[in-house]
Design a protein around this motif. Structure first.
Motif, PDB file in Angstrom:
ATOM      1  N   HIS A  19      48.773  35.712  40.381  1.00 20.91           N
ATOM      2  CA  HIS A  19      47.741  36.512  41.050  1.00 20.91           C
ATOM      3  C   HIS A  19      48.428  37.726  41.680  1.00 20.91           C
ATOM      4  O   HIS A  19      49.259  37.561  42.565  1.00 20.91           O
ATOM      5  N   VAL A  20      48.114  38.911  41.207  1.00 20.10           N
ATOM      6  CA  VAL A  20      48.697  40.125  41.810  1.00 20.10           C
ATOM      7  C   VAL A  20      47.591  41.135  42.120  1.00 20.10           C
ATOM      8  O   VAL A  20      46.486  41.046  41.599  1.00 20.10           O
ATOM      9  N   GLY A  21      47.953  42.106  42.982  1.00 29.37           N
ATOM     10  CA  GLY A  21      47.012  43.180  43.295  1.00 29.37           C
ATOM     11  C   GLY A  21      46.087  42.811  44.434  1.00 29.37           C
ATOM     12  O   GLY A  21      46.076  41.674  44.907  1.00 29.37           O
ATOM     13  N   VAL A  22      45.317  43.781  44.867  1.00 29.14           N
ATOM     14  CA  VAL A  22      44.403  43.562  45.984  1.00 29.14           C
ATOM     15  C   VAL A  22      43.037  44.184  45.723  1.00 29.14           C
ATOM     16  O   VAL A  22      42.893  45.081  44.900  1.00 29.14           O
ATOM     17  N   VAL A  23      42.082  43.688  46.468  1.00 25.55           N
ATOM     18  CA  VAL A  23      40.732  44.225  46.427  1.00 25.55           C
ATOM     19  C   VAL A  23      40.705  45.416  47.378  1.00 25.55           C
ATOM     20  O   VAL A  23      40.503  45.258  48.576  1.00 25.55           O
ATOM     21  N   ALA A  24      40.998  46.592  46.855  1.00 28.12           N
ATOM     22  CA  ALA A  24      41.005  47.797  47.694  1.00 28.12           C
ATOM     23  C   ALA A  24      40.602  48.969  46.825  1.00 28.12           C
ATOM     24  O   ALA A  24      40.758  48.915  45.602  1.00 28.12           O
ATOM     25  N   ASP A  27      42.182  50.285  43.425  1.00 29.59           N
ATOM     26  CA  ASP A  27      43.113  49.209  43.057  1.00 29.59           C
ATOM     27  C   ASP A  27      42.341  48.102  42.334  1.00 29.59           C
ATOM     28  O   ASP A  27      41.142  48.234  42.083  1.00 29.59           O
ATOM     29  N   GLU A  29      42.609  43.483  41.340  1.00 30.62           N
ATOM     30  CA  GLU A  29      43.414  42.269  41.333  1.00 30.62           C
ATOM     31  C   GLU A  29      43.353  41.654  39.945  1.00 30.62           C
ATOM     32  O   GLU A  29      42.347  41.726  39.253  1.00 30.62           O
ATOM     33  N   VAL A  83      47.185  52.678  37.336  1.00 29.14           N
ATOM     34  CA  VAL A  83      47.236  51.521  38.243  1.00 29.14           C
ATOM     35  C   VAL A  83      46.954  50.225  37.459  1.00 29.14           C
ATOM     36  O   VAL A  83      47.611  49.211  37.675  1.00 29.14           O
ATOM     37  N   LEU A  86      50.058  49.307  35.616  1.00 26.19           N
ATOM     38  CA  LEU A  86      51.092  48.832  36.544  1.00 26.19           C
ATOM     39  C   LEU A  86      50.805  47.403  37.018  1.00 26.19           C
ATOM     40  O   LEU A  86      51.697  46.558  37.077  1.00 26.19           O
ATOM     41  N   ARG A  87      49.542  47.115  37.317  1.00 27.80           N
ATOM     42  CA  ARG A  87      49.198  45.766  37.794  1.00 27.80           C
ATOM     43  C   ARG A  87      49.383  44.723  36.681  1.00 27.80           C
ATOM     44  O   ARG A  87      49.813  43.601  36.958  1.00 27.80           O
ATOM     45  N   GLN A  90      53.000  44.149  36.406  1.00 27.69           N
ATOM     46  CA  GLN A  90      53.450  43.356  37.553  1.00 27.69           C
ATOM     47  C   GLN A  90      53.113  41.872  37.358  1.00 27.69           C
ATOM     48  O   GLN A  90      53.919  40.996  37.666  1.00 27.69           O
TER      49      GLN A  90
END
Lengths: 99, 207
Positions: A19-24, A27, A29, A83, A86-87, A90
């Motif tokens: 699980h990577v990334g954020v809810v923003a 951006d 996840e 992005v 990148l995610r 990642q």
């Protein structure tokens, strides 16, 4: 809000969930789970409608390079293709992180 | 030329000052009749400044460049906070504005500001904020690294005030990262948005 589904041929099974990334804003996840399927399956929920073709391009390029056999769930909040890429990279690298 | 930080709102004089290869959409011309504002995007500022234009709808985003000589006025996210006093009536009842007023005491001691649709409405007076709009908090990176426990507490208090998911973007010049991602520590690296695109970094407080 739009829901998109994709499927890609894949050859590399994964052995743990990631699980990577954020809810923003700008951006997203990425949740990646091991699968019984012989493909990479993706369920995407995005706040930005009408970008199906852009997603297809980014994902086609990624899975050509990293054919991860996994079940992907992506929650997107207007990330740029840079992005997204990148995610995904990642998430792939996180498979090798020490526990 | 003085460099402008991303998220700075810039007033220019006309839509002709926006340099782009693409055709200018109808909605851009429409909004420019009432507010000639653009927002600084991340990216090199050599000669030209990368900017975005936003419309009333979320999908209405347009990218271009402006010349420094065309800048009439700039408003940073930090400067926008002072305008919260000027919001009244039904606009002030919108969840995002209520939350913004309530976070002021929580963020005391930090250098912070407001981005997104609230910043735009506060600066221009145009009704850009919707019932569903979130509060975009942009915080200048504190001089000393924030402990994960401190950051966690701050975000938890923020979520209680917001009554929903909430995050803070920490910025340092063109670099920016999510405080929530720092708190979560989901993987060994995290994302830093930079002048030259997003990168994965080990420690966002060192760059």
């Amino acid at each position: 809000m739009e829901k998109l589904n994709f499927k890609f041929e894949a050859t590399q099974p994964i052995d743990k969930p990631v699980h990577v990334g954020v809810v923003a804003s700008g951006d997203l996840e990425v949740i990646m789970r091991p699968t019984e399927s012989k493909d990479a399956t993706l369920a995407i929920v995005t706040g930005s409608d009408g970008f199906g073709e852009v997603w297809n391009n980014v994902l086609t390029r990624f899975f050509a390079r990293y054919p991860l056999q996994a079940d992907f769930q992506i929650n997107d909040f207007g990330a740029t293709p840079g992005v997204v890429n990148l995610r995904l990279t990642q998430a792939m690298e996180a498979l090798n992180d020490e526990e | 030329m003085e460099r402008l930080e991303p998220h700075t709102l810039v007033k220019i004089s006309s839509v002709e000052q926006v340099d782009t290869d693409e055709e200018i959409p109808e909605w851009v011309s429409t909004i420019f009749k009432v507010a000639t504002y653009v927002i600084v995007r991340r990216g090199p500022q050599e000669g030209k400044i990368p900017v975005g234009i936003r419309g009333y709808e979320k999908y209405q985003r347009f990218a271009g460049w402006i010349a420094a000589k065309d800048i009439v006025k700039t408003i940073t996210p930090g400067e926008t906070v002072a305008y919260l006093n000027s919001v009244s009536g039904i606009r002030a009842k919108l969840p995002a504005f209520r939350v913004a007023n309530k976070v002021i005491p929580l963020l005391k001691g930090y250098e912070w500001g407001i981005g997104g649709s609230l910043q735009f409405e506060l600066a221009t007076g145009l009704p850009m904020v919707k019932q569903s709009s979130d509060l975009d908090i942009i915080m200048q990176r504190p001089q000393t690294k924030m402990e994960i426990s401190t950051a966690k507490e701050l975000l938890e208090s923020l979520k209680i005030i917001a009554g929903t998911h909430a995050d803070i973007q920490i910025v340092n010049g063109q670099n920016g990262f999510s405080l929530e991602e720092y708190v979560q520590q989901r993987s060994s690296k995290m994302m830093m948005k930079t002048e030259h695109g997003p990168q994965l970094v080990m420690d966002p407080w060192e760059i």
